[in-house]
Design an enzyme around this catalytic site. Sequence first.
Site: not given
Ligand code: PGA
Length: 256
Positions: A10, A12, A96, A98, A168, A174, A214
Site C-alpha cells: 500500500n 499510500k 483503511h 486512515e 490492521e 506506521g 509495521s
Molecule cells: P505500515 O502501513 O506498514 O507503514 O505500518 C500499513 C498500512 O497502513 O497498510
Amino acid sequence: MSRKILIAGNWKMNKTASEAGELARAIVAQIATLSAIDVLMCPPFTSIPKVSEIVGTSNVRLGAQNVSDKVSGAYTGEVSAAMLRDLYVSYVIIGHSERRSYYGETDAFINKKLLTCLDSNLIPILCVGETLEEREAGKVEEVIRTQLVGGLAGVPADKAETIVIAYEPVWAIGTGKTATPEQAQEVHAFIRKTISEILGTEPASKIRILYGGSMKPANADELLAKPDIDGGLIGGAALKADDFLALVKSGVKAQA
Ligand code: PGA
C-alpha cells in the site's frame, strides 16, 4: 495451506508517476513469473496507468487504494470501479483506518464501496482494526465485529470467498510497533470465526486475512507462520524494492 498467500504493498500518498514507475520496474523485474503466492502493488490513482503498463502480463497484480461507491456521473473528484477495471486493476483497498479517521468513512459507506467492487469483479481488501484506546479498554472484539458486520452486509454468496480482509491495528500502522504474532493470530482467528457467522463456514475457510501494521522483513516470517495470517498489507516497507522483495520471499517461504 489451501489459502494462497497475498503480499500487498500500500503505497499510500507516496511516489509521483515517474517515481512509481521506477519502484514498480524494480519489483516486477525480480518476480514477473512468480506464481507460488500473489503479489500486489497499490499505487496512488495518478500512478496506476504507468504501473499498469509495467505490470503488463507479469504475475504481479495491480490494486487501488480507494474507489467511488457510485457507478458513474456527476461526482466530482471520484474514480469509478469501471475506470479502474479499464486499467487492469484487480484489487481495491477499502476502509483503511486512515480513510476512516481522516475522511470520516463509516461502515455503511465502506459497505457500499465493497459491494460496488464485487459488482464490478474487483477484489475488495476490507481493512479492520482497533485503536490503542479501544485495545486498552478491552474492546478489540467488539470493534472488529462491528466493522465486519457493517462492512460485509449484503455480500452475495457467490462472491463471498473472493473478499480479502486486512487486520490492521491502528496503533501499529506506521509506528514501528508491530502486534506480536500471538496478538495478531488471536485477532485473525476471531475474524475468521466472525466471518463464518456472517458469510458461512465455507467462505470463511477460503477468505484470506492479511496482517498490516509495521510489517517488515525482520518480523514477517514469524507473523506469516501463524495459521490464520495469510499475507500482509504493507505500507512503509513497500516503498523500497529490496524490503518489499524480502517480504515476498517471506511469503513464498510461508506458503511452502
Ligand atoms: P505500515 O502501513 O506498514 O507503514 O505500518 C500499513 C498500512 O497502513 O497498510
